[in-house]
Enzyme design. Structure first.
Site, PDB file in Angstrom:
ATOM      1  N   GLY A   1       0.845  -1.198   0.000  1.00  0.00           N
ATOM      2  CA  GLY A   1       0.000   0.000   0.000  1.00  0.00           C
ATOM      3  C   GLY A   1       0.872   1.236   0.000  1.00  0.00           C
ATOM      4  O   GLY A   1       2.075   1.160   0.268  1.00  0.00           O
TER       5      GLY A   1
ATOM      6  N   ASP B   1     -17.994 -12.327 -21.791  1.00  0.00           N
ATOM      7  CA  ASP B   1     -18.655 -12.377 -20.480  1.00  0.00           C
ATOM      8  C   ASP B   1     -20.127 -12.770 -20.606  1.00  0.00           C
ATOM      9  O   ASP B   1     -20.607 -13.650 -19.885  1.00  0.00           O
ATOM     10  CB  ASP B   1     -18.538 -11.031 -19.752  1.00  0.00           C
ATOM     11  CG  ASP B   1     -17.098 -10.569 -19.619  1.00  0.00           C
ATOM     12  OD1 ASP B   1     -16.203 -11.417 -19.752  1.00  0.00           O
ATOM     13  OD2 ASP B   1     -16.874  -9.366 -19.396  1.00  0.00           O
ATOM     14  N   SER B   2     -20.829 -12.116 -21.533  1.00  0.00           N
ATOM     15  CA  SER B   2     -22.258 -12.449 -21.654  1.00  0.00           C
ATOM     16  C   SER B   2     -22.425 -13.838 -22.259  1.00  0.00           C
ATOM     17  O   SER B   2     -23.368 -14.559 -21.922  1.00  0.00           O
ATOM     18  CB  SER B   2     -23.001 -11.388 -22.480  1.00  0.00           C
ATOM     19  OG  SER B   2     -22.523 -11.328 -23.799  1.00  0.00           O
TER      20      SER B   2
ATOM     21  N   CYS C   1       5.383  -6.140   1.569  1.00  0.00           N
ATOM     22  CA  CYS C   1       5.786  -4.735   1.510  1.00  0.00           C
ATOM     23  C   CYS C   1       5.112  -3.943   2.639  1.00  0.00           C
ATOM     24  O   CYS C   1       5.429  -4.144   3.796  1.00  0.00           O
ATOM     25  CB  CYS C   1       5.487  -4.166   0.120  1.00  0.00           C
ATOM     26  SG  CYS C   1       6.423  -2.657  -0.179  1.00  0.00           S
ATOM     27  N   TYR C   2       4.153  -3.061   2.335  1.00  0.00           N
ATOM     28  CA  TYR C   2       3.484  -2.321   3.417  1.00  0.00           C
ATOM     29  C   TYR C   2       2.835  -3.308   4.406  1.00  0.00           C
ATOM     30  O   TYR C   2       2.845  -3.080   5.620  1.00  0.00           O
ATOM     31  CB  TYR C   2       2.422  -1.387   2.818  1.00  0.00           C
ATOM     32  CG  TYR C   2       1.627  -0.618   3.863  1.00  0.00           C
ATOM     33  CD1 TYR C   2       2.178   0.478   4.520  1.00  0.00           C
ATOM     34  CD2 TYR C   2       0.323  -1.006   4.193  1.00  0.00           C
ATOM     35  CE1 TYR C   2       1.455   1.170   5.482  1.00  0.00           C
ATOM     36  CE2 TYR C   2      -0.410  -0.315   5.150  1.00  0.00           C
ATOM     37  CZ  TYR C   2       0.162   0.768   5.788  1.00  0.00           C
ATOM     38  OH  TYR C   2      -0.555   1.448   6.744  1.00  0.00           O
TER      39      TYR C   2
ATOM     40  N   HIS D   1       8.008  -7.793  -3.570  1.00  0.00           N
ATOM     41  CA  HIS D   1       6.700  -8.179  -4.121  1.00  0.00           C
ATOM     42  C   HIS D   1       6.790  -9.527  -4.847  1.00  0.00           C
ATOM     43  O   HIS D   1       7.206  -9.568  -5.998  1.00  0.00           O
ATOM     44  CB  HIS D   1       6.207  -7.102  -5.098  1.00  0.00           C
ATOM     45  CG  HIS D   1       5.798  -5.838  -4.415  1.00  0.00           C
ATOM     46  ND1 HIS D   1       4.524  -5.620  -3.952  1.00  0.00           N
ATOM     47  CD2 HIS D   1       6.516  -4.738  -4.086  1.00  0.00           C
ATOM     48  CE1 HIS D   1       4.456  -4.438  -3.372  1.00  0.00           C
ATOM     49  NE2 HIS D   1       5.653  -3.874  -3.436  1.00  0.00           N
TER      50      HIS D   1
ATOM     51  N   SER E   1     -24.170 -10.363 -26.340  1.00  0.00           N
ATOM     52  CA  SER E   1     -23.604  -9.483 -27.360  1.00  0.00           C
ATOM     53  C   SER E   1     -22.607 -10.241 -28.230  1.00  0.00           C
ATOM     54  O   SER E   1     -22.123  -9.721 -29.217  1.00  0.00           O
ATOM     55  CB  SER E   1     -22.869  -8.335 -26.673  1.00  0.00           C
ATOM     56  OG  SER E   1     -21.774  -8.863 -25.928  1.00  0.00           O
TER      57      SER E   1
ATOM     58  N   GLY F   1     -19.855 -11.007 -26.830  1.00  0.00           N
ATOM     59  CA  GLY F   1     -18.677 -10.793 -25.980  1.00  0.00           C
ATOM     60  C   GLY F   1     -18.536 -11.978 -25.026  1.00  0.00           C
ATOM     61  O   GLY F   1     -19.508 -12.685 -24.744  1.00  0.00           O
TER      62      GLY F   1
ATOM     63  N   GLU G   1       4.376 -11.148  -6.034  1.00  0.00           N
ATOM     64  CA  GLU G   1       3.283 -11.274  -7.009  1.00  0.00           C
ATOM     65  C   GLU G   1       3.649 -10.748  -8.390  1.00  0.00           C
ATOM     66  O   GLU G   1       2.946 -11.031  -9.355  1.00  0.00           O
ATOM     67  CB  GLU G   1       2.022 -10.580  -6.479  1.00  0.00           C
ATOM     68  CG  GLU G   1       2.059  -9.058  -6.421  1.00  0.00           C
ATOM     69  CD  GLU G   1       2.714  -8.498  -5.154  1.00  0.00           C
ATOM     70  OE1 GLU G   1       3.530  -9.213  -4.539  1.00  0.00           O
ATOM     71  OE2 GLU G   1       2.442  -7.331  -4.798  1.00  0.00           O
TER      72      GLU G   1
ATOM     73  N   LYS H   1     -10.905 -11.918 -15.672  1.00  0.00           N
ATOM     74  CA  LYS H   1     -11.123 -12.053 -17.118  1.00  0.00           C
ATOM     75  C   LYS H   1     -10.398 -13.277 -17.703  1.00  0.00           C
ATOM     76  O   LYS H   1     -10.961 -14.006 -18.515  1.00  0.00           O
ATOM     77  CB  LYS H   1     -10.630 -10.789 -17.816  1.00  0.00           C
ATOM     78  CG  LYS H   1     -11.039 -10.689 -19.264  1.00  0.00           C
ATOM     79  CD  LYS H   1     -12.412 -10.104 -19.370  1.00  0.00           C
ATOM     80  CE  LYS H   1     -12.842  -9.895 -20.792  1.00  0.00           C
ATOM     81  NZ  LYS H   1     -14.183  -9.277 -20.863  1.00  0.00           N
TER      82      LYS H   1
END
Ligand code: XMP
Length: 510
Positions: A53, A225-226, A80-81, A166, A221, A223, A168, A366
């Site tokens: 952070g 996700d839908s 880290c933080y 970090h 659509s 796309g 990650e 995603k």
């Protein structure tokens, strides 16, 4: 399912920690650092991670966790933080220190548990201005760098671990191994998070919610996700799902057929509503980009409402909301602001519909949705298709949307996509399309003078659309795109390449 809970202290990498843990097959969730110990214990995590952070622990008002979290007996890893919070709250001292940004060599002094199976020297990514000056009682040093004597620390009795770097980020070698060691070796979390398990759970969950005789509505659509949302609901309730696909006349060339073909192959037959003329009539004399967006949103709602009246009644609305849109935010103002915006989307349920909401993708990132799509048989070219804005080509046509500019925009965009694909670059860029406005330039066609349209090409690289840079495409490729557009798209005399990054520009011109 066993899970690791990540407390977000405002780091831009907080989501990344979650994703890295999930990549190791362990489910991870992100929550605000403000969570109290009882709520956190109620989530039954196998382990807890404190993110980094921007704050300094010794400043007034610095975000700290509920102190009781430190005595739950659940293993904690501070990054880290997050590491500095542990040091500070457990009785050590954190001070402003020599800034350390970028790559550093980490030397492991104690290769048990957290560093098990990892080489003794490796590159790690540092990004901090504060550091531990003295450690709390009971802590020992697991690794150091030239500037940080306590780059990795632990109090094994209390099951508390801290990393100044970090793990990650991709720049840290073996970062994923360190996170796996924490989750699996130290927390004993089972690696149960897989996309095929996810599908089974999501389908069961939908079945338990949607009662016998209830019907579900989904707007699709094409796309990802839908599409995935519809497929999961379809698997759960079969033809009690009704999908509606509205063509607003602002889709990419051939897109309506591609989308219908895909659903056909996947065993779903959406109700197809060609509302192009309704949209184009309302947009007829509109030049202002925000007004265009408003009209499209409004008209979409009307068409959808008409369809619901015609094909209803429905009890549920299925939406493709993703995880980053639903989590509680951390501390930074920008993230809180961003969340307010997305909550707007998530709240999602258009009030006028008055339906209960199904959001089967609420847990997913995603890239996980893409994996699910593949498992459900979505064709690869649709999985990898570039993002496309809801208002469609209206935001890529500057000024009034006319039949002529629509034709030019569609055809020229298709050429851009084809040429990028041919050069093997389509999957390497974020978006690639053509823009057309009212600017014209003189050209020669045969012996005649033509006063034609100027088309701009926009090809950008990005990871999350928050920032973007124009793609440094080879000149030969740009030349081929230009040649094809001026030769094949009637009414175009000039082609330009948009070379503004975001910021200050945006990806779409409107
Ligand atoms: P900008 O143009 O703001 O776009 O840099 C960032 C990303 O968002 C997409 N975009 C939209 N997506 N509805 C959407 O679903 C919209 O109204 C919309 N406007 C922009 C854009 O394509 C880019 O990927």
């Amino acid at each position: 399912m066993d899970k690791i809970v990540v407390l977000d202290f405002g780091s831009q990498y907080a989501h990344l920690i979650c994703r890295r843990i999930r990549e190791q097959g362990v489910y991870a969730e992100l929550v605000s650092y403000k969570i109290d110990a009882d709520t956190l214990a109620g989530m039954s995590p196998k382990g807890i991670i404190f993110s980094g952070g921007p704050a300094s622990v010794y400043e007034d008002g610095a975000p700290l966790c509920d102190r009781r979290i430190l005595t739950l007996g659940i293993p904690i890893l501070g990054i880290c933080y997050g590491h500095q919070i542990l040091v500070h709250m457990l009785g050590g001292v954190v001070k402003r220190a020599k800034r350390e940004y970028g790559s550093a060599e980490l030397i492991v002094d104690d290769g048990k548990d957290l560093f098990m199976g990892i080489k003794q020297r490796m590159r790690c990514w540092m990004s901090h201005g504060d550091a531990a000056e003295s450690l709390p009682e009971g802590f020992s040093i697991l690794a150091h760098t030239e500037s940080s004597f306590a780059a990795a620390v632990a109090d094994r009795a209390r099951k508390v671990y801290g990393l100044q770097f970090h793990p990650e980020v991709a720049h840290t070698e073996h970062g994923s191994d360190i996170l796996r060691n924490f989750a699996v070796r130290i927390c004993n979390a089972r690696q149960e998070w897989s996309m095929s398990n996810f599908i089974d759970n999501a389908v069961n969950d939908i079945r338990s919610k949607v009662k016998e005789g209830e019907r579900v509505l989904a707007a699709v659509s094409g796309g990802i996700d839908s599409t995935v949302t519809a497929l999961l609901v379809h698997r759960a309730v079969g033809d009690r799902l009704t999908c509606i696909f509205i063509n607003h006349g602002l889709l990419r060339e051939g897109e309506e057929d591609e989308v219908l073909d895909m659903f056909n192959t996947l065993g779903i037959k959406p109700i197809y509503i060609d509302a192009s003329s309704r949209f184009l009539t309302r947009l007829k004399d509109v030049e202002d980009p925000e007004v265009k967006r408003l009209i499209i949103g409004e008209e979409f709602a009307r068409v959808f409402d008409d369809a619901v009246k015609e094909h209803g009644p429905f009890h549920w609305l299925a939406q493709g909301t993703l995880y980053p849109d639903v989590i509680e935010s951390g501390v930074s103002i920008s993230r809180e602001a961003a969340t307010i915006k997305s909550h707007h989307n998530v709240a999602g349920l258009p009030k006028w519909l008055n339906l209960k909401v199904l959001e089967p993708l609420r847990q997913l990132y995603k890239d996980e949705v893409r994996q699910v799509a593949r498992l459900l048989g979505v064709p690869e070219h649709m999985v990898k298709r570039h993002p496309f804005p809801g208002p469609g080509l209206a935001v890529r046509i500057i000024g009034k949307v006319t039949e002529e500019k629509l034709r030019i925009c569609k055809r020229a965009s298709r050429i851009v996509e084809e040429e990028l694909a041919r050069a093997g670059l389509y999957d390497k860029v974020w978006q690639a399309f053509a823009i057309v406005g009212d600017d014209r330039a003189v050209g020669v066609l045969g012996d005649g003078r033509v006063y034609g349209h100027i088309v701009s090409i926009r090809v950008v690289e990005s990871v999350d659309a928050m920032t973007a840079d124009w793609a440094k495409l080879p000149y030969e490729l740009l030349a081929r795109i230009s040649n094809r557009i001026t030769n094949e798209v009637e009414g175009v005399t000039w082609v330009t390449y948009a070379i503004s990054s975001k910021p200050p520009a945006t990806i779409e011109p409107q």
